[in-house]
Design an enzyme around this catalytic site. Structure first.
Site: not given
Length: 193
Positions: A71, A76, A116-117, A158-159, A162
């Site tokens: 994702g 991000q 998480c990235l 999750h996304e 963000h």
């Protein structure tokens, strides 16, 4: 999180070939990391559905794929759009949600580890509804209804977090947040050395 993907990133197996490792490292350079103010900002609604938006979706899909993510939110990569891309299988097709809205979430919840990235090396337990219904638009402006469960529901939530400037650190226990912050500091010190 080596074998199972519960958050945004699937940690690749140690034996990546040099070309794949280089591609992953290059992709991760485009992802904003913890401390960048854009990660705490609320993204703006998208009103123009043009080729530029579709190219943004393709670019985000490539970055997510190359970085072994499941994702990725536009914030991000420093773009203040309410846009996210995701997939639930490493080689699965990539879905894009524009201006997603959580219409319904189940009362049944599950706690699972998420990564998480934007928080490399961090994994924390996050409780989320198991089932969700989300309305959105695709990259052409057509309405989408997503009824998701399990991993797909978790990744979408999750996304969407963000897009509102919320990180997994905000959704975990105080102890796990402290451990995560320590791990992030150690990693920053190691990369600075």
């Amino acid at each position: 999180m080596a074998d199972e993907a519960h958050g945004e990133v699937v940690e690749p197996q140690e034996g990546l070939d040099p070309e794949t490792r280089a591609r992953r490292e290059a992709a991760l350079k485009h992802v904003r990391k913890y401390g960048d103010p854009v990660l705490r900002s609320r993204a703006l609604e998208i009103t123009h559905f043009d080729e530029k938006l579709r190219e943004e979706v393709r670019r985000m899909g490539r970055l997510m794929h190359d970085s072994y993510g499941i994702g990725l939110a536009a914030t991000q990569v420093g773009v203040m759009h309410r846009l996210l891309v995701y997939r639930t299988e490493l080689e699965g097709s990539i879905a894009a949600l524009v201006n997603p809205v959580l219409e319904w979430a189940s009362k049944d919840k599950e706690t699972s580890e998420e990564g998480c990235l934007s928080l490399p090396g961090v994994g924390v337990d996050v409780e989320r509804p198991i089932h969700v219904r989300v309305t959105a638009l695709d990259e052409y402006g057509k309405p989408i209804l997503v009824e998701a469960s399990g991993l797909e529901a978790r990744v979408i939530q999750h996304e969407m977090d963000h897009l509102d400037g919320v990180l997994i650190l905000d959704r975990t226990s105080r102890d796990q947040r402290k451990q995560a912050m320590r791990a992030l500091r150690e990693q920053l010190e190691a990369t600075a050395a």
